[in-house]
Write a protein that holds these residues in place. Structure first.
Motif, short mmCIF file in Angstrom:
data_model
loop_
_atom_site.label_atom_id
_atom_site.label_comp_id
_atom_site.label_asym_id
_atom_site.label_seq_id
_atom_site.Cartn_x
_atom_site.Cartn_y
_atom_site.Cartn_z
N ILE A 76 27.50 29.50 43.03
CA ILE A 76 27.67 30.35 44.20
C ILE A 76 29.00 29.99 44.85
O ILE A 76 29.44 28.83 44.80
N GLY A 77 29.65 30.99 45.42
CA GLY A 77 30.94 30.75 46.07
C GLY A 77 31.11 31.68 47.25
O GLY A 77 30.28 32.58 47.48
N PHE A 78 32.18 31.49 47.98
CA PHE A 78 32.44 32.24 49.21
C PHE A 78 33.89 32.68 49.17
O PHE A 78 34.80 31.85 49.29
N MET A 79 34.12 33.97 49.00
CA MET A 79 35.48 34.46 48.80
C MET A 79 35.59 35.92 49.18
O MET A 79 34.58 36.60 49.41
N ALA A 80 36.82 36.40 49.22
CA ALA A 80 37.06 37.78 49.60
C ALA A 80 36.66 38.74 48.49
O ALA A 80 36.85 38.46 47.30
N ILE A 81 36.11 39.86 48.89
CA ILE A 81 35.78 40.93 47.94
C ILE A 81 37.08 41.55 47.46
O ILE A 81 37.86 42.07 48.26
N GLU A 82 37.31 41.48 46.16
CA GLU A 82 38.53 42.01 45.57
C GLU A 82 38.20 42.64 44.22
O GLU A 82 37.48 42.05 43.41
N PRO A 83 38.74 43.85 43.93
CA PRO A 83 38.49 44.49 42.64
C PRO A 83 38.87 43.62 41.45
O PRO A 83 38.20 43.66 40.41
N ALA A 84 39.92 42.82 41.58
CA ALA A 84 40.37 41.98 40.47
C ALA A 84 39.36 40.91 40.11
O ALA A 84 39.42 40.34 39.01
N ARG A 85 38.44 40.62 41.01
CA ARG A 85 37.42 39.60 40.76
C ARG A 85 36.08 40.21 40.35
O ARG A 85 35.22 39.51 39.81
N ALA A 86 35.90 41.50 40.63
CA ALA A 86 34.59 42.12 40.52
C ALA A 86 34.10 42.28 39.09
O ALA A 86 32.90 42.55 38.89
N ASP A 87 34.96 42.11 38.09
CA ASP A 87 34.48 42.20 36.72
C ASP A 87 33.86 40.89 36.25
O ASP A 87 33.23 40.84 35.19
N GLN A 88 33.99 39.82 37.05
CA GLN A 88 33.45 38.52 36.66
C GLN A 88 32.42 37.96 37.63
O GLN A 88 31.68 37.04 37.27
N VAL A 89 32.40 38.49 38.85
CA VAL A 89 31.41 38.03 39.83
C VAL A 89 30.82 39.23 40.56
O VAL A 89 31.43 40.31 40.61
N ASP A 184 50.58 43.89 63.50
CA ASP A 184 49.61 44.70 62.77
C ASP A 184 49.25 44.01 61.45
O ASP A 184 50.13 43.51 60.74
N ALA A 185 47.97 44.01 61.13
CA ALA A 185 47.52 43.42 59.86
C ALA A 185 47.87 44.35 58.70
O ALA A 185 47.81 45.56 58.83
N PHE A 186 48.23 43.75 57.57
CA PHE A 186 48.46 44.57 56.39
C PHE A 186 47.19 44.75 55.57
O PHE A 186 47.12 45.61 54.70
N MET A 187 46.15 43.94 55.84
CA MET A 187 44.87 44.11 55.16
C MET A 187 43.77 43.45 55.97
O MET A 187 44.02 42.54 56.77
N GLN A 188 42.56 43.93 55.72
CA GLN A 188 41.36 43.29 56.26
C GLN A 188 40.69 42.57 55.09
O GLN A 188 40.39 43.17 54.06
N ILE A 189 40.47 41.28 55.24
CA ILE A 189 39.92 40.46 54.16
C ILE A 189 38.42 40.31 54.41
O ILE A 189 38.00 39.72 55.39
N ARG A 190 37.62 40.85 53.49
CA ARG A 190 36.16 40.90 53.64
C ARG A 190 35.55 39.72 52.89
O ARG A 190 35.45 39.72 51.68
N GLN A 191 35.15 38.70 53.63
CA GLN A 191 34.62 37.48 53.05
C GLN A 191 33.13 37.62 52.75
O GLN A 191 32.35 37.99 53.63
N ALA A 192 32.75 37.29 51.51
CA ALA A 192 31.37 37.50 51.07
C ALA A 192 30.88 36.32 50.25
O ALA A 192 31.65 35.42 49.89
N VAL A 193 29.60 36.32 49.94
CA VAL A 193 29.02 35.38 48.99
C VAL A 193 29.18 35.97 47.61
O VAL A 193 28.98 37.17 47.41
N ALA A 194 29.54 35.13 46.63
CA ALA A 194 29.75 35.60 45.26
C ALA A 194 28.96 34.74 44.29
O ALA A 194 28.81 33.53 44.49
N VAL A 195 28.47 35.38 43.24
CA VAL A 195 27.77 34.67 42.16
C VAL A 195 28.27 35.22 40.83
O VAL A 195 28.80 36.33 40.76
N PRO A 196 28.12 34.46 39.74
CA PRO A 196 28.56 34.95 38.44
C PRO A 196 27.90 36.27 38.06
O PRO A 196 26.78 36.57 38.47
N LYS A 197 28.60 37.05 37.28
CA LYS A 197 28.14 38.37 36.89
C LYS A 197 26.79 38.33 36.18
O LYS A 197 26.02 39.29 36.23
N ALA A 198 26.49 37.23 35.52
CA ALA A 198 25.25 37.12 34.75
C ALA A 198 24.00 37.02 35.64
O ALA A 198 22.89 37.18 35.14
N MET A 199 24.18 36.75 36.92
CA MET A 199 23.03 36.65 37.81
C MET A 199 22.30 37.99 37.87
O MET A 199 22.91 39.06 37.83
#
Length: 242
Positions: A76-89, A184-199
């Motif tokens: 389990i981890g705690f990180m920003a939701i990002e499309p580049a990560r979504a294929d693995q977690v 002004d912010a250039f992005m909003q960083i959405r911090q979430a709980v992440a788990v491996p894709k196999a879960m």
């Protein structure tokens, strides 16, 4: 799936191994011997709900924390939701929202986020950070210069801009009048709980529901306040995306 089955997935040996990114001072503080902060508290709360112990695996960068989930060093981890990560977690809903902002020289003509994305502009970023991934896919003209810390790369190499999280970036400019923020912010960083894709979907849904509960009952806000981050915005309620 019942809680026993979820426990078997997340803590098969009776231990929840949680990946902590100490490189983000908004979400985690201290060191590997004594980490603290909202992500550490989240790990402890999840473990308590499961009735297991928690072990923290600490890193100095988000990309390393992410890699721990993909290699099996953490579940389990705690990180920003990002499309580049979504294929693995898989991600829960976000529990907190933080902002990415630009630091520029005090005498710079740059005044808006749009001004930074121009030919000849070089932006320092922390390699593998959420804002590195975001800017990599959204910038059209500016060049990214990666290093261990975006603002440090900017200052050391005298770049046109540096990217960072608002809170530490604000501390940086307040300590050195040669620099300022583009407010002004250039992005909003959405911090979430992440788990491996196999879960399993059931485990992800349980974690999602727990995050929503902890936002609603004030737990997240209290954890942020305890760690000196009371100004961080708690994410609004969010339905799970299938």
């Amino acid at each position: 799936m019942n809680l026993d089955q979820i426990r078997d997935e997340l803590a098969p040996l009776g231990m929840l191994r949680a990946s902590i990114n100490l490189g983000n001072p908004v979400l985690a503080q201290g060191d590997s011997a004594g980490p603290s902060g909202v992500t550490v508290d989240l790990g402890a709360e999840i473990a308590q709900r499961l009735g297991v112990a928690v072990e923290y695996v600490c890193f100095d960068a988000a990309r390393k924390s992410f890699e721990a989930l993909t290699t099996g060093d953490a579940v389990i981890g705690f990180m920003a939701i990002e499309p580049a990560r979504a294929d693995q977690v898989n991600f829960t809903a976000p529990y907190a929202l933080i902002e990415g902002v630009f630091v520029v020289p005090a005498d710079s003509s740059l005044s808006t986020v749009a001004d930074v994305d121009r030919e000849g502009m070089r932006i320092g970023v922390k390699q593998g950070s959420a804002y590195d991934l975001f800017l990599t896919r959204t910038l059209e003209h500016a060049e990214l210069v990666r290093g261990s810390e975006g603002v440090d790369v900017y200052a050391d190499q005298e770049l046109e801009a540096g990217a960072g999280i608002r809170q530490p970036a604000t501390v940086f400019v307040e300590s050195d009048a040669r620099h300022r923020l583009i407010e002004d912010a250039f992005m909003q960083i959405r911090q979430a709980v992440a788990v491996p894709k196999a879960m399993s979907d059931e485990t992800v849904a349980w974690l999602h529901s727990l995050v929503e509960q902890l936002k609603e009952n004030g737990w997240v806000a209290a954890a942020l306040k305890r760690s000196g981050q009371g100004g961080v915005r708690v994410a609004p309620a969010e339905s799970r995306q299938e």
